[in-house]
Design a protein around this motif. Structure first.
Motif, PDB file in Angstrom:
ATOM      1  N   SER A  44       0.837  -1.210   0.000  1.00  0.00           N
ATOM      2  CA  SER A  44       0.000   0.000   0.000  1.00  0.00           C
ATOM      3  C   SER A  44       0.865   1.250   0.000  1.00  0.00           C
ATOM      4  O   SER A  44       0.524   2.248  -0.661  1.00  0.00           O
ATOM      5  N   ASP A  45       1.986   1.236   0.714  1.00  0.00           N
ATOM      6  CA  ASP A  45       2.914   2.368   0.647  1.00  0.00           C
ATOM      7  C   ASP A  45       3.426   2.554  -0.770  1.00  0.00           C
ATOM      8  O   ASP A  45       3.503   3.688  -1.280  1.00  0.00           O
ATOM      9  N   MET A  46       3.828   1.460  -1.419  1.00  0.00           N
ATOM     10  CA  MET A  46       4.310   1.557  -2.801  1.00  0.00           C
ATOM     11  C   MET A  46       3.250   2.190  -3.694  1.00  0.00           C
ATOM     12  O   MET A  46       3.532   3.120  -4.469  1.00  0.00           O
ATOM     13  N   ARG A  47       2.030   1.702  -3.580  1.00  0.00           N
ATOM     14  CA  ARG A  47       0.934   2.251  -4.396  1.00  0.00           C
ATOM     15  C   ARG A  47       0.735   3.740  -4.127  1.00  0.00           C
ATOM     16  O   ARG A  47       0.631   4.545  -5.071  1.00  0.00           O
ATOM     17  N   ASP A  48       0.734   4.127  -2.846  1.00  0.00           N
ATOM     18  CA  ASP A  48       0.482   5.519  -2.496  1.00  0.00           C
ATOM     19  C   ASP A  48       1.601   6.443  -2.972  1.00  0.00           C
ATOM     20  O   ASP A  48       1.383   7.634  -3.190  1.00  0.00           O
ATOM     21  N   LEU A  49       2.815   5.883  -3.120  1.00  0.00           N
ATOM     22  CA  LEU A  49       3.945   6.669  -3.599  1.00  0.00           C
ATOM     23  C   LEU A  49       4.050   6.686  -5.117  1.00  0.00           C
ATOM     24  O   LEU A  49       4.962   7.297  -5.671  1.00  0.00           O
ATOM     25  N   GLY A  50       3.139   6.031  -5.797  1.00  0.00           N
ATOM     26  CA  GLY A  50       3.151   6.043  -7.254  1.00  0.00           C
ATOM     27  C   GLY A  50       4.056   5.006  -7.881  1.00  0.00           C
ATOM     28  O   GLY A  50       4.287   5.024  -9.086  1.00  0.00           O
ATOM     29  N   VAL A  51       4.577   4.070  -7.069  1.00  0.00           N
ATOM     30  CA  VAL A  51       5.399   2.991  -7.616  1.00  0.00           C
ATOM     31  C   VAL A  51       4.494   2.033  -8.383  1.00  0.00           C
ATOM     32  O   VAL A  51       3.379   1.736  -7.955  1.00  0.00           O
ATOM     33  N   THR A  52       4.966   1.540  -9.524  1.00  0.00           N
ATOM     34  CA  THR A  52       4.141   0.659 -10.353  1.00  0.00           C
ATOM     35  C   THR A  52       4.726  -0.736 -10.526  1.00  0.00           C
ATOM     36  O   THR A  52       4.116  -1.583 -11.187  1.00  0.00           O
ATOM     37  N   ALA A  53       5.901  -1.000  -9.950  1.00  0.00           N
ATOM     38  CA  ALA A  53       6.519  -2.322 -10.094  1.00  0.00           C
ATOM     39  C   ALA A  53       7.411  -2.592  -8.898  1.00  0.00           C
ATOM     40  O   ALA A  53       7.959  -1.674  -8.288  1.00  0.00           O
ATOM     41  N   THR A  54       7.575  -3.871  -8.559  1.00  0.00           N
ATOM     42  CA  THR A  54       8.380  -4.243  -7.401  1.00  0.00           C
ATOM     43  C   THR A  54       9.057  -5.589  -7.616  1.00  0.00           C
ATOM     44  O   THR A  54       8.554  -6.445  -8.346  1.00  0.00           O
ATOM     45  N   GLU A  55      10.206  -5.758  -6.965  1.00  0.00           N
ATOM     46  CA  GLU A  55      10.750  -7.092  -6.794  1.00  0.00           C
ATOM     47  C   GLU A  55       9.940  -7.787  -5.701  1.00  0.00           C
ATOM     48  O   GLU A  55       9.241  -7.141  -4.914  1.00  0.00           O
TER      49      GLU A  55
END
Length: 306
Positions: A44-55
């Motif tokens: 959810s932090d990644m999403r809220d920060l606008g990140v669109t991809a992750t390992e």
């Protein structure tokens, strides 16, 4: 939760892409590595920060089933970049291909395209490493080429990650891999500096061998203490070894610009190892990720011309 914000950025850097990794929120495979946040909090932090991809993070953090992994990430607007996998590669009595095949199956089914390999020591953690014999070097080099071929046959990129406390850590280790194997490298700006390699010089020397990138910025004094064994790697991370991009000594803007100039088209993964003492410190981790992303987007908008 503490307020944090990152301005709008793009997903591309001259054909490359920006992603994040759970270790920036303290999620790690090493036993006893601080407080472990839940996947829901990190994603959810990644999403809220606008990140669109992750390992994917360590084994067990996200679902092992490729379909379930895809669905979980998709629920947060994320796609799978790939996975970090530490493997013992230097021993004749340890065949890494089974673990690699399982990883490739998972990546192929979930849409990930990078297998990030670390040459594990077989010991716990990243604070100590033995030296390799000549026969162990031969085994390691052969395994790297075998894994590279297996990955290529499946449409996945294999990248060897030089990493503190692994068998490929120092500049002489990296040079030997470049000479004895054809595998690509994960350019981890932090671990390279800790091991005595200038990441910018490495990009300029062999840009064709860089197939994946982990961006870290480093407190140089702490990195020096790790290199001379005055501090363990874990202790240094707890003391703040990694700092927001642009505030340390890793020359991140120059490295990214050099990669772009060399037509690098792989991922740029923000991956800042941290140790969290408690759940509340997850807010600090998110703030530091936001600062690093803002710096990275500024580099994209205003590249250094060399």
């Amino acid at each position: 939760m503490e307020e944090y914000e990152v301005r709008d950025g793009g997903a591309a850097i001259d054909g490359g892409r920006i992603a994040a990794a759970p270790i920036s929120w303290g999620v790690c495979e090493v036993p006893g590595w601080g407080y472990q946040l839940s996947p829901e909090r990190v994603l959810s932090d990644m999403r809220d920060l606008g990140v669109t991809a992750t390992e994917t993070g360590p084994e067990g953090f996200l679902p092992a089933s490729p379909d379930r992994l895809h669905d979980v990430l998709d629920a947060y607007g994320l796609r799978c970049v790939g996975a970090f996998i530490p493997l013992v590669l230097h021993r004749d009595d340890s065949d890494p291909t089974l673990a690699v095949t399982e990883l490739l199956d998972r990546l192929e089914a979930s849409g990930g395209d990078v297998a990030v390999l670390a040459a594990a020591t077989g010991l716990h953690g990243y604070d100590h490493r033995p030296d390799l014999s000549e026969s162990e070097w031969a085994t390691l080099s052969a395994n790297l080429d075998r894994i590279g071929t297996l990955a290529e046959e499946r449409g996945v990129t294999a990248a060897l990650h030089p990493h503190a406390g692994t068998m490929i850590e120092r500049r002489e280790d990296i040079d030997r891999v470049l000479e004895s194997s054809s595998i690509g490298l994960c350019l981890d700006t932090g671990h390279l500096l800790i091991g005595g390699t200038d990441p910018l010089e490495l990009v300029r020397r062999c840009p064709d061998r860089i197939t994946h990138t982990h961006l870290k910025d480093v407190d140089v004094d702490l990195a020096d203490q790790v290199r001379c064994d005055a501090l363990t790697y874990t202790d240094a991370v707890e003391r703040g070894l990694y700092v927001p991009l642009g505030t340390g000594g890793a020359q991140i803007a120059d490295v990214v610009s050099a990669l772009a100039a060399a037509d690098y088209d792989g991922w740029y993964v923000l991956e800042q190892d941290t140790v969290l003492p408690d759940a509340e410190s997850g807010d600090r981790a998110a703030v530091e990720v936001a600062a690093s992303l803002s710096f990275l987007y500024d580099v994209v908008a205003h590249p250094i011309r060399t």
